[in-house]
Write a protein that holds these residues in place. Structure first.
Motif, mmCIF file in Angstrom:
data_model
loop_
_atom_site.group_PDB
_atom_site.id
_atom_site.type_symbol
_atom_site.label_atom_id
_atom_site.label_comp_id
_atom_site.label_asym_id
_atom_site.label_seq_id
_atom_site.Cartn_x
_atom_site.Cartn_y
_atom_site.Cartn_z
ATOM 1 N N ILE A 1 39.279 52.365 36.019
ATOM 2 C CA ILE A 1 39.471 51.354 34.979
ATOM 3 C C ILE A 1 39.874 49.991 35.554
ATOM 4 C CG2 ILE A 1 40.912 50.736 32.985
ATOM 5 C CD1 ILE A 1 40.680 53.693 32.126
ATOM 6 N N PRO A 2 40.800 49.906 36.510
ATOM 7 C CA PRO A 2 41.078 48.578 37.076
ATOM 8 C C PRO A 2 39.850 47.931 37.716
ATOM 9 C CG PRO A 2 42.841 50.076 37.628
ATOM 10 C CD PRO A 2 41.758 50.910 37.003
ATOM 11 N N ALA A 3 39.020 48.720 38.379
ATOM 12 C CA ALA A 3 37.815 48.162 38.996
ATOM 13 C C ALA A 3 36.852 47.647 37.926
ATOM 14 C CB ALA A 3 37.131 49.214 39.864
ATOM 15 N N VAL A 4 36.672 48.430 36.864
ATOM 16 C CA VAL A 4 35.784 48.012 35.774
ATOM 17 C C VAL A 4 36.354 46.780 35.085
ATOM 18 C CG1 VAL A 4 34.858 48.710 33.526
ATOM 19 C CG2 VAL A 4 34.798 50.304 35.444
ATOM 20 N N TRP A 5 37.658 46.766 34.821
ATOM 21 C CA TRP A 5 38.308 45.647 34.144
ATOM 22 C C TRP A 5 38.147 44.358 34.959
ATOM 23 C CZ3 TRP A 5 40.435 45.396 29.359
ATOM 24 C CH2 TRP A 5 41.154 44.239 29.041
ATOM 25 N N LEU A 6 38.405 44.443 36.267
ATOM 26 C CA LEU A 6 38.278 43.250 37.110
ATOM 27 C C LEU A 6 36.835 42.752 37.190
ATOM 28 C CD1 LEU A 6 40.751 44.146 39.979
ATOM 29 C CD2 LEU A 6 41.043 42.424 38.186
ATOM 30 N N THR A 7 35.892 43.676 37.197
ATOM 31 C CA THR A 7 34.483 43.272 37.199
ATOM 32 C C THR A 7 34.136 42.526 35.914
ATOM 33 O OG1 THR A 7 33.887 45.150 38.584
ATOM 34 C CG2 THR A 7 32.108 44.115 37.339
ATOM 35 N N GLN B 1 33.175 38.410 35.194
ATOM 36 C CA GLN B 1 31.977 38.023 34.453
ATOM 37 C C GLN B 1 32.312 37.362 33.119
ATOM 38 O OE1 GLN B 1 29.862 41.713 34.163
ATOM 39 N NE2 GLN B 1 29.245 41.681 36.310
ATOM 40 N N SER B 2 33.594 37.145 32.860
ATOM 41 C CA SER B 2 34.083 36.530 31.617
ATOM 42 C C SER B 2 33.604 37.269 30.376
ATOM 43 C CB SER B 2 33.659 35.063 31.552
ATOM 44 O OG SER B 2 34.177 34.352 32.640
ATOM 45 N N THR B 3 33.603 38.594 30.441
ATOM 46 C CA THR B 3 33.230 39.422 29.297
ATOM 47 C C THR B 3 34.356 39.340 28.270
ATOM 48 O OG1 THR B 3 32.146 40.916 30.841
ATOM 49 C CG2 THR B 3 32.477 41.729 28.615
ATOM 50 N N LEU C 1 37.254 42.718 23.942
ATOM 51 C CA LEU C 1 36.933 43.956 23.242
ATOM 52 C C LEU C 1 35.882 44.774 23.994
ATOM 53 C CD1 LEU C 1 37.462 45.768 20.855
ATOM 54 C CD2 LEU C 1 35.704 44.525 19.590
ATOM 55 N N LYS C 2 34.908 44.096 24.582
ATOM 56 C CA LYS C 2 33.896 44.813 25.371
ATOM 57 C C LYS C 2 34.517 45.429 26.611
ATOM 58 C CE LYS C 2 29.744 42.497 23.841
ATOM 59 N NZ LYS C 2 28.556 41.753 24.196
ATOM 60 N N ARG C 3 35.491 44.739 27.191
ATOM 61 C CA ARG C 3 36.196 45.297 28.349
ATOM 62 C C ARG C 3 36.922 46.578 27.968
ATOM 63 N NH1 ARG C 3 39.636 40.230 30.098
ATOM 64 N NH2 ARG C 3 38.035 38.779 29.447
ATOM 65 N N VAL C 4 37.612 46.527 26.830
ATOM 66 C CA VAL C 4 38.371 47.693 26.370
ATOM 67 C C VAL C 4 37.439 48.864 26.077
ATOM 68 C CG1 VAL C 4 39.827 48.570 24.496
ATOM 69 C CG2 VAL C 4 40.314 46.345 25.518
ATOM 70 N N VAL C 5 36.323 48.590 25.403
ATOM 71 C CA VAL C 5 35.369 49.657 25.069
ATOM 72 C C VAL C 5 34.810 50.286 26.340
ATOM 73 C CG1 VAL C 5 33.095 50.108 24.056
ATOM 74 C CG2 VAL C 5 34.776 48.781 22.788
ATOM 75 N N ASP C 6 34.459 49.466 27.312
ATOM 76 C CA ASP C 6 33.889 49.993 28.554
ATOM 77 C C ASP C 6 34.934 50.784 29.346
ATOM 78 O OD1 ASP C 6 31.536 50.327 29.931
ATOM 79 O OD2 ASP C 6 31.835 48.585 31.213
ATOM 80 N N CYS C 7 36.142 50.276 29.426
ATOM 81 C CA CYS C 7 37.194 50.987 30.153
ATOM 82 C C CYS C 7 37.557 52.292 29.449
ATOM 83 C CB CYS C 7 38.421 50.098 30.312
ATOM 84 S SG CYS C 7 38.152 48.739 31.477
ATOM 85 N N ALA C 8 37.586 52.265 28.127
ATOM 86 C CA ALA C 8 37.881 53.492 27.382
ATOM 87 C C ALA C 8 36.800 54.545 27.624
ATOM 88 C CB ALA C 8 38.000 53.187 25.891
#
Length: 130
Positions: free
Chosen positions: A91-97, A101-103, A106-113
């Motif tokens: 999750i930290p790696a996905v969040w930082l990515t 990319q300035s996502t 909410l999209k960050r949370v959905v992807d990390c979840a």
């Protein structure tokens, strides 16, 4: 170290892929399919399958290292280990990515979840097949 449960490894990877198909499809309609459609569709299936299989192999090896006796006495370790890897590494790696990319948040949370649920689903398979 005990033996790796290879049946659980392959079934866990398959379940993680199934979770991804549902998560990015009918559940959240993120606009990003797990397998984006293009002329190299087979390659996308292969990459996603390989990523989930590598994650599942790593979990299988981890559970083999813990041993059957330990896991039988402490079954919550299946979820603690799989969820912990997701929470503290993936999750930290996905969040930082996404942050680079300035996502939108909410999209960050959905992807990390998704990654947390996918890893917990893999842990569930190993627990069920113990």
């Amino acid at each position: 170290m005990g033996p790796v449960n290879w049946l659980a490894v392959f079934l866990a990877a398959a379940l993680a892929i199934a979770v991804g198909l549902v998560w990015h499809g009918p559940m959240f309609r993120t606009g990003r399919q797990l397998f984006p459609g293009n002329s190299k569709r087979t390659a996308n299936y292969g990459v996603v399958g390989l990523v989930m299989l590598l994650a599942s192999i790593m979990l299988g090896h981890n559970f083999a290292r813990l041993g059957e006796a330990t896991l039988a006495a402490k079954p919550w370790l299946y979820f603690m280990q799989s969820g912990g890897i997701a929470i503290f590494f993936v999750i930290p790696a996905v969040w930082l990515t996404h942050l680079r990319q300035s996502t939108e948040p909410l999209k960050r949370v959905v992807d990390c979840a998704f990654w947390l649920i996918a890893y917990l689903a893999m842990g569930l398979v190993f627990w069920a097949l113990a």
